[in-house]
Write a protein that holds these residues in place. Sequence first.
Motif, PDB file in Angstrom:
ATOM      1  N   VAL A 158     -10.793  -8.201   3.749  1.00  0.00           N
ATOM      2  CA  VAL A 158     -11.481  -8.397   5.024  1.00  0.00           C
ATOM      3  C   VAL A 158     -12.498  -7.290   5.289  1.00  0.00           C
ATOM      4  O   VAL A 158     -13.606  -7.545   5.792  1.00  0.00           O
ATOM      5  N   ALA A 159     -12.128  -6.046   4.918  1.00  0.00           N
ATOM      6  CA  ALA A 159     -13.031  -4.921   5.172  1.00  0.00           C
ATOM      7  C   ALA A 159     -14.299  -5.044   4.335  1.00  0.00           C
ATOM      8  O   ALA A 159     -15.414  -4.885   4.844  1.00  0.00           O
TER       9      ALA A 159
ATOM     10  N   LEU B  44      -0.894 -14.777  12.042  1.00  0.00           N
ATOM     11  CA  LEU B  44      -1.136 -13.346  12.238  1.00  0.00           C
ATOM     12  C   LEU B  44      -0.550 -12.832  13.551  1.00  0.00           C
ATOM     13  O   LEU B  44      -0.652 -13.504  14.593  1.00  0.00           O
ATOM     14  N   PHE B  45       0.054 -11.652  13.472  1.00  0.00           N
ATOM     15  CA  PHE B  45       0.460 -10.983  14.703  1.00  0.00           C
ATOM     16  C   PHE B  45      -0.792 -10.477  15.399  1.00  0.00           C
ATOM     17  O   PHE B  45      -1.791 -10.225  14.715  1.00  0.00           O
TER      18      PHE B  45
ATOM     19  N   LYS C 293      -3.778  -0.104   8.123  1.00  0.00           N
ATOM     20  CA  LYS C 293      -4.490  -0.610   9.312  1.00  0.00           C
ATOM     21  C   LYS C 293      -4.220  -2.099   9.455  1.00  0.00           C
ATOM     22  O   LYS C 293      -3.838  -2.750   8.489  1.00  0.00           O
ATOM     23  N   ASN C 294      -4.498  -2.624  10.639  1.00  0.00           N
ATOM     24  CA  ASN C 294      -4.395  -4.068  10.806  1.00  0.00           C
ATOM     25  C   ASN C 294      -5.749  -4.703  10.472  1.00  0.00           C
ATOM     26  O   ASN C 294      -6.713  -4.015  10.115  1.00  0.00           O
ATOM     27  N   ILE C 295      -5.809  -6.014  10.593  1.00  0.00           N
ATOM     28  CA  ILE C 295      -7.009  -6.732  10.163  1.00  0.00           C
ATOM     29  C   ILE C 295      -8.214  -6.389  11.036  1.00  0.00           C
ATOM     30  O   ILE C 295      -9.310  -6.128  10.536  1.00  0.00           O
TER      31      ILE C 295
ATOM     32  N   GLU D  90     -14.928  -8.183  -6.690  1.00  0.00           N
ATOM     33  CA  GLU D  90     -13.520  -8.433  -6.357  1.00  0.00           C
ATOM     34  C   GLU D  90     -12.751  -8.776  -7.628  1.00  0.00           C
ATOM     35  O   GLU D  90     -13.164  -9.624  -8.400  1.00  0.00           O
ATOM     36  N   LYS D  91     -11.605  -8.117  -7.794  1.00  0.00           N
ATOM     37  CA  LYS D  91     -10.879  -8.331  -9.052  1.00  0.00           C
ATOM     38  C   LYS D  91     -10.095  -9.642  -9.083  1.00  0.00           C
ATOM     39  O   LYS D  91      -9.846 -10.192 -10.146  1.00  0.00           O
TER      40      LYS D  91
ATOM     41  N   TRP E   7      -1.176 -14.477   3.917  1.00  0.00           N
ATOM     42  CA  TRP E   7      -0.460 -14.550   5.192  1.00  0.00           C
ATOM     43  C   TRP E   7      -0.569 -15.942   5.812  1.00  0.00           C
ATOM     44  O   TRP E   7      -1.514 -16.687   5.555  1.00  0.00           O
TER      45      TRP E   7
ATOM     46  N   SER F 175     -11.226  -1.118  -1.359  1.00  0.00           N
ATOM     47  CA  SER F 175     -10.266  -1.663  -2.327  1.00  0.00           C
ATOM     48  C   SER F 175      -8.852  -1.797  -1.773  1.00  0.00           C
ATOM     49  O   SER F 175      -7.931  -2.173  -2.501  1.00  0.00           O
TER      50      SER F 175
ATOM     51  N   THR G 190      -8.198  -0.446   4.592  1.00  0.00           N
ATOM     52  CA  THR G 190      -6.921   0.200   4.304  1.00  0.00           C
ATOM     53  C   THR G 190      -6.959   1.107   3.073  1.00  0.00           C
ATOM     54  O   THR G 190      -5.921   1.638   2.693  1.00  0.00           O
TER      55      THR G 190
ATOM     56  N   LYS H 181      -5.358  -9.399   0.902  1.00  0.00           N
ATOM     57  CA  LYS H 181      -3.992  -9.767   1.293  1.00  0.00           C
ATOM     58  C   LYS H 181      -3.974 -10.918   2.297  1.00  0.00           C
ATOM     59  O   LYS H 181      -3.020 -11.680   2.369  1.00  0.00           O
TER      60      LYS H 181
ATOM     61  N   VAL I 236     -13.571  -3.178 -10.826  1.00  0.00           N
ATOM     62  CA  VAL I 236     -14.286  -1.913 -10.988  1.00  0.00           C
ATOM     63  C   VAL I 236     -13.311  -0.881 -11.525  1.00  0.00           C
ATOM     64  O   VAL I 236     -12.209  -0.730 -11.000  1.00  0.00           O
TER      65      VAL I 236
HETATM   66  C1  LIG Z   1       3.463  -8.329   5.124  1.00  0.00           C
HETATM   67  C2  LIG Z   1       2.173  -8.015   5.840  1.00  0.00           C
HETATM   68  C3  LIG Z   1       1.720  -8.839   6.859  1.00  0.00           C
HETATM   69  C4  LIG Z   1       0.545  -8.550   7.563  1.00  0.00           C
HETATM   70  N1  LIG Z   1       0.186  -9.344   8.607  1.00  0.00           N
HETATM   71  C5  LIG Z   1      -0.878  -8.985   9.373  1.00  0.00           C
HETATM   72  C6  LIG Z   1      -1.194  -9.717  10.575  1.00  0.00           C
HETATM   73  O1  LIG Z   1      -0.510 -10.694  10.911  1.00  0.00           O
HETATM   74  N2  LIG Z   1      -2.244  -9.273  11.347  1.00  0.00           N
HETATM   75  C7  LIG Z   1      -2.986  -8.163  11.011  1.00  0.00           C
HETATM   76  O2  LIG Z   1      -3.894  -7.787  11.765  1.00  0.00           O
HETATM   77  N3  LIG Z   1      -2.716  -7.476   9.858  1.00  0.00           N
HETATM   78  C8  LIG Z   1      -1.688  -7.863   9.044  1.00  0.00           C
HETATM   79  N4  LIG Z   1      -1.398  -7.126   7.924  1.00  0.00           N
HETATM   80  C9  LIG Z   1      -2.322  -6.060   7.498  1.00  0.00           C
HETATM   81  C10 LIG Z   1      -3.483  -6.664   6.676  1.00  0.00           C
HETATM   82  O3  LIG Z   1      -2.960  -7.285   5.524  1.00  0.00           O
HETATM   83  C11 LIG Z   1      -4.490  -5.581   6.314  1.00  0.00           C
HETATM   84  O4  LIG Z   1      -4.983  -4.989   7.481  1.00  0.00           O
HETATM   85  C12 LIG Z   1      -5.698  -6.114   5.538  1.00  0.00           C
HETATM   86  O5  LIG Z   1      -5.292  -6.872   4.440  1.00  0.00           O
HETATM   87  C13 LIG Z   1      -6.553  -4.948   5.060  1.00  0.00           C
HETATM   88  O6  LIG Z   1      -7.721  -5.424   4.438  1.00  0.00           O
HETATM   89  P1  LIG Z   1      -8.513  -4.577   3.350  1.00  0.00           P
HETATM   90  O7  LIG Z   1      -9.754  -5.312   3.086  1.00  0.00           O
HETATM   91  O8  LIG Z   1      -8.602  -3.170   3.799  1.00  0.00           O
HETATM   92  O9  LIG Z   1      -7.568  -4.527   2.060  1.00  0.00           O
HETATM   93  P2  LIG Z   1      -6.986  -5.716   1.061  1.00  0.00           P
HETATM   94  O10 LIG Z   1      -6.562  -6.891   1.851  1.00  0.00           O
HETATM   95  O11 LIG Z   1      -5.961  -4.975   0.287  1.00  0.00           O
HETATM   96  O12 LIG Z   1      -8.216  -6.080   0.184  1.00  0.00           O
HETATM   97  C14 LIG Z   1      -8.693  -5.232  -0.827  1.00  0.00           C
HETATM   98  C15 LIG Z   1      -9.324  -6.048  -1.924  1.00  0.00           C
HETATM   99  O13 LIG Z   1      -9.868  -5.181  -2.910  1.00  0.00           O
HETATM  100  C16 LIG Z   1      -9.600  -5.705  -4.190  1.00  0.00           C
HETATM  101  N5  LIG Z   1      -9.623  -4.593  -5.161  1.00  0.00           N
HETATM  102  C17 LIG Z   1      -8.767  -3.540  -5.221  1.00  0.00           C
HETATM  103  N6  LIG Z   1      -9.092  -2.720  -6.242  1.00  0.00           N
HETATM  104  C18 LIG Z   1     -10.189  -3.270  -6.835  1.00  0.00           C
HETATM  105  C19 LIG Z   1     -10.979  -2.890  -7.951  1.00  0.00           C
HETATM  106  N7  LIG Z   1     -10.693  -1.787  -8.649  1.00  0.00           N
HETATM  107  N8  LIG Z   1     -12.028  -3.681  -8.294  1.00  0.00           N
HETATM  108  C20 LIG Z   1     -12.307  -4.815  -7.602  1.00  0.00           C
HETATM  109  N9  LIG Z   1     -11.574  -5.219  -6.537  1.00  0.00           N
HETATM  110  C21 LIG Z   1     -10.530  -4.464  -6.155  1.00  0.00           C
HETATM  111  C22 LIG Z   1      -8.250  -6.354  -4.049  1.00  0.00           C
HETATM  112  O14 LIG Z   1      -8.031  -7.338  -5.048  1.00  0.00           O
HETATM  113  C23 LIG Z   1      -8.345  -6.955  -2.647  1.00  0.00           C
HETATM  114  O15 LIG Z   1      -8.846  -8.256  -2.665  1.00  0.00           O
HETATM  115  C24 LIG Z   1      -0.217  -7.402   7.207  1.00  0.00           C
HETATM  116  C25 LIG Z   1       0.206  -6.583   6.154  1.00  0.00           C
HETATM  117  C26 LIG Z   1       1.399  -6.856   5.496  1.00  0.00           C
HETATM  118  C27 LIG Z   1       1.850  -5.928   4.407  1.00  0.00           C
END
Ligand SMILES: Cc1cc2nc3c(=O)[nH]c(=O)nc-3n(C[C@H](O)[C@H](O)[C@H](O)COP(=O)(O)OP(=O)(O)OC[C@H]3O[C@@H](n4cnc5c(N)ncnc54)[C@H](O)[C@@H]3O)c2cc1C
Lengths: 338, 109
Positions: A12-13, A47-48, A315-317, A32-33, A44, A105, A310, A40, A78
């Motif tokens: 999402v970030a 969402l909370f 962090k949350n979404i 994206e890998k 899901w 990531s 994250t 993540k 990467v």
């Molecule tokens: C069980 C659970 C339930 C959750 N439910 C909620 C909810 O209901 N509401 C809410 O607000 N939040 C929820 N969260 C939190 C939420 O999942 C995170 O806030 C969110 O996923 C963070 O997004 P992100 O983009 O930072 O990281 P990620 O979702 O981890 O995305 C990172 C991406 O980077 C990619 N990546 C990593 N390394 C590499 C690399 N070397 N090369 C290329 N790509 C790479 C990964 O494949 C991934 O797609 C929950 C978390 C958990 C553990």
Amino acid sequence: MSKKVIIIGGGVAGMQAAVTLEELGIRSVIIEKEDGLGGKLRRWDRLFPTMTPAEEVLDELKDRVQRSGVEVMTSCEVSEIGCEGRMVTLKDGSSLESDAVVVASGFDLFPAELKEEYGYKIYDNVFTTVDLERMFRNGGVRTVDGRIPKTVAFLHCVGSRDEKVNQRHCSRVCCITGVKQAIEIKQEHPDTEVYSFYMDMRMFGPGYEELYRQAQQEFNIHFVRGRISEASQTIDHRIQIKAEDTLIGLPLKMTVDMLVLIVGMKAGESNLRWSRCQGVDLYPSSFVKPKNLFLGGVESDSKHIFYAGTVTAPKNIGESIDEGIAAAHRVAQRLKEE
Amino acid sequence: MVNWGYTITRVRRVDIDSNDMSYSRKLLAEFPELQSCIACGSCTATCTAGNLTKFNVRKLQTLVRRGEYEGVRKELEKCMLCGKCRLVCPRGINIRGLVQKLKKELPVK
Ligand SMILES: Cc1cc2nc3c(=O)[nH]c(=O)nc-3n(C[C@H](O)[C@H](O)[C@H](O)COP(=O)(O)OP(=O)(O)OC[C@H]3O[C@@H](n4cnc5c(N)ncnc54)[C@H](O)[C@@H]3O)c2cc1C
Ligand code: SF4
Ligand code: SF4
Ligand code: SF4
């Protein structure tokens, strides 16, 4: 020549960072890998704290990505950030040049099997919060042999705040995830008794404490203050757990149909590789350390490397998406200065 | 003296103002990891002695930290020194080691 920014990670970030950069007139490419965008969030169900379907958020983000014309490379990992953000190396050995890099990531899920005393992947009816999301998506919560569980126990802080697995930090979002899932089980099976074993209830976001209270008052979820110390399987494949009810000061034992381990957020596996790059530092937890927690949360010590989501901390979404926006603006300003 | 059949009930609250905190302070200085206890109860839940008797190692160490020493030394005799508490503690506190230390240092009463 127009400027180009590489976004590592299409969670999402990363998605939001790319979209915002395009809005600011800067070309961006998401690497994206996995085989699709979303990180993540793809796993899901609801969402909370609002029980919003995860798809609603994901589809909107994907739409934004598509509308803005961001270039997306999936199934592409990467492996290294080079030249202080002017280049990245891919796993296949090729490299791409860039004007800046946004590291988005993300995090890794704590592998619950490391806490062997809880029997994940050893006993049949021990699951994680991640498994439960899958069950919610696939029609409901059932034990391994397809029965509706009559008693379910949740355990907080699995793989967080735990020296024994080298995870000292609090993963922040897991308390509320546990509360949300406990409610969902009661909504699905009102006669099921749900117990939550917790040490501290950390309801940091808007509407979180309210949801906790709803779990207590409306859904009669039993919150027991104590950490489960061990679990064992009974002859009929139920799970016997031991804890101390610390508010009474007595050991407690109970047998449940299902034990759910509330797994934490672990620092992303790639972080160690990122830290080889000058200007990228890690906390002892292996999360990436931003330049300044107050004034530079999406920046690094390197001029061309930025962070979102994250990768720096649990962090949350909503917070992760906002960091995508913040990082994009920081990048745009830096590139303008040059 | 006439015995009226009454006794004065001892106040059963923890009174930090009048408790002698000197040993508590010394203990925490020498065994600082104890300060990181989050009172999760894992030690008590898993304790060999605690499942057979009323022995509660989490409660005992907390009492000592609050300057309540009475009866603790005797209670600690129940510990079998099995070390399970140490294995499960999420804070990595050596509780068995603490029990041994307390048994050496607390007055027998
Ligand atoms: C069980 C659970 C339930 C959750 N439910 C909620 C909810 O209901 N509401 C809410 O607000 N939040 C929820 N969260 C939190 C939420 O999942 C995170 O806030 C969110 O996923 C963070 O997004 P992100 O983009 O930072 O990281 P990620 O979702 O981890 O995305 C990172 C991406 O980077 C990619 N990546 C990593 N390394 C590499 C690399 N070397 N090369 C290329 N790509 C790479 C990964 O494949 C991934 O797609 C929950 C978390 C958990 C553990
Ligand atoms: S958010 Fe709750 S369950 Fe998660 S690590 Fe922190 S205290 Fe434990
Ligand atoms: S297991 Fe450790 S943290 Fe938990 S109550 Fe016992 S001493 Fe404290
Ligand atoms: S060492 Fe003593 S206190 Fe610790 S689990 Fe064994 S009997 Fe209990």
